[in-house]
Design an enzyme around this catalytic site. Sequence first.
Site, mmCIF file in Angstrom:
data_model
loop_
_atom_site.group_PDB
_atom_site.id
_atom_site.type_symbol
_atom_site.label_atom_id
_atom_site.label_comp_id
_atom_site.label_asym_id
_atom_site.label_seq_id
_atom_site.Cartn_x
_atom_site.Cartn_y
_atom_site.Cartn_z
ATOM 1 N N LYS A 166 0.833 -1.193 0.000
ATOM 2 C CA LYS A 166 0.000 0.000 0.000
ATOM 3 C C LYS A 166 0.878 1.258 0.000
ATOM 4 C CE LYS A 166 -3.915 1.839 2.731
ATOM 5 N NZ LYS A 166 -4.779 1.554 3.897
ATOM 6 N N SER A 179 -9.443 1.704 2.651
ATOM 7 C CA SER A 179 -8.465 2.513 1.949
ATOM 8 C C SER A 179 -7.393 1.700 1.227
ATOM 9 C CB SER A 179 -7.790 3.478 2.932
ATOM 10 O OG SER A 179 -7.098 2.787 3.950
ATOM 11 N N SER A 180 -7.305 0.382 1.472
ATOM 12 C CA SER A 180 -6.323 -0.457 0.761
ATOM 13 C C SER A 180 -6.922 -0.940 -0.556
ATOM 14 C CB SER A 180 -5.907 -1.646 1.632
ATOM 15 O OG SER A 180 -5.503 -1.226 2.917
ATOM 16 N N ILE A 190 -7.783 0.818 9.613
ATOM 17 C CA ILE A 190 -8.183 1.568 10.810
ATOM 18 C C ILE A 190 -9.695 1.572 10.987
ATOM 19 C CG2 ILE A 190 -8.359 3.853 9.732
ATOM 20 C CD1 ILE A 190 -7.089 5.009 12.288
ATOM 21 N N GLY A 191 -10.416 1.099 9.985
ATOM 22 C CA GLY A 191 -11.874 1.065 10.121
ATOM 23 C C GLY A 191 -12.510 0.064 9.171
ATOM 24 N N GLY A 192 -11.649 -0.822 8.634
ATOM 25 C CA GLY A 192 -12.105 -1.778 7.636
ATOM 26 C C GLY A 192 -11.298 -1.662 6.355
ATOM 27 N N SER A 193 -10.180 -0.949 6.410
ATOM 28 C CA SER A 193 -9.439 -0.599 5.196
ATOM 29 C C SER A 193 -8.757 -1.768 4.507
ATOM 30 C CB SER A 193 -8.394 0.473 5.516
ATOM 31 O OG SER A 193 -9.022 1.668 5.898
#
Length: 587
Positions: free
Chosen positions: A151, A226-227, A247-250
Amino acid sequence: MDNVKQILQGVELDHRTVALLTGAACGVGALVLLVQKVRSHQEMMEKIQRARNRRTDSLQRAEQAVQQHKKSLPVTDSAHILMLSLSELTKKLQEGSLSPKDVLYTYMEKTLDVNKDLNCCTGILLESFDQLKTVSTNKEGLLYGVPVSIKENFAYKNHDSSCGVVINLEQPVQQDGVLVEVLKRQGAIPFVKTNVPQALLNYDCSNPIYGQTVNPHNLQKTSGGSSGGEGALIAGGGSVLGLGSDIGGSIRIPASFCGICGLKPTAGRLSVKGMSSIYRGQKSVLSSPGPMARDVDSLALCMQALLCDHMFSLDPMVPPLPFNMQIYQSTKPLRIGYLESDGYSHTSPSMSRGIREVKALLEQAGHTLVPYTPLKISYALRELLIKGILADGATTLLQKLEGSPVDPCLKAQLLPYYIPTWLKKILSFLLKPLSPRGSEILGALCGVGSVPGLWKQHAAVEVYIQETIAAWRRCNIDVLLCPVIGPAYNFLYCGKLSTAVPHTMLYNLLTFPAGVVPVSTVTTEDEEELKHYKGFFQDHWDKLFKQAVSGGEGLPVAVQCVSLPWQDELCLRFMKEVEQLVKQSRK
């Protein structure tokens, strides 16, 4: 008397002069500010263009290297290499029936091809070609000769880790991050960096520098984030193994959207040294780096490789817990909590069906399934998640974006952040009878307000974690089967649907390891049932969710597997069980 008149006329003239000079000064000042703003914008756009040029140059040079290699070795069986699982690939590399050179060039060519359609790469790591010359010194490594994608926010020497934010461009890191260094020590070859959303705090995958990454199963859908660059590249066949952060499901959301496997380990199990973020110092909701791949065994092998003495030496803050293969390979029947919905977040018909089907398969295989209800989801979202990540009222995030173009995927999300705190509080109060969820979210976006408020929030997180662990103990469950966000959204909806994030972000708050496994695809019947979807609140967000997931026939359907902290191997073992049972059911 005449003298007095002359004096007054002089004063009047002076007043006019002062007024004219003041007006002129203001005009000049405004013009200077305008010129500075225009110049700043121009510099920003030039910086973006230079970053795009660097990417284009790296892609072109990699393309040239691939073509030269093909001329020298035209008989490489690329299709065979690309079909191999990570376990099969490492075995062939170790025994010498495949060379790291052939494997790297094969995946490099595939990545270049995939990127043309998906826009998932931010740049090729051309140093990977040089690494081929020395990789044989790490032949004993568990990932010897394996090309690995990373990433964009992972530190790789002499490359930017911008997090999709313009202000961070042209600040190349001075050394590899810990996980990149460990990958190299284990014989892996990091070869490409992948795309992210602007500032990372979004589950789409678009930024003003590199643009929108799209879904390999449907180019009109997002890859998630985000990934998201990782999810798209791996699902598109351009990478056999990647590293993301969550950090939140990334990790889990792009895995769900793209139909691959992804693991968010226990917070602190893997080193975060060298992993860039926008919210450094935020301690309520913790980020975790983790592996993404096509199957669960690949995730386990990656974790086994990373959890080594070299990582523990490079980062003494990481507990020296090697991978426990005995737990991963255990066949002991499990007691599994399950839920189709948490009563708050959106769950599409296809995702609910995925949970029901997997539950039935697990029961048939001899496991015990018991209903489980997560604690106080509305409270957790309001007081712990939003007030945790945005404790400063989003001030840090907005500072990072100041003067930069805002990506379309982020505009709706940012809009309430700009509202002054006093006005947010008033609007939150006025909205309460009309939109309870809107009122709660707007109130939470005010942040914690003070240092004592932050301590109080941290204490509340600790209490919530202990209460959740106690609830697991009462149910006597080993692991949890629960929904994940999906199927893949249409563009520009991720920033509007923060009400969906408790599905995944809850386990960042709890620090529980959590992984995603694809189990099905969206059917015609799912789409038909979606037409009648109302949601729990039948409000603006429920309507938006219905629009976001519509048109998803054929897209991947996934489930989420969770375990208690530091039981990452058990989480992976559960994921493997789900994966195997689904494969057997298809036969």
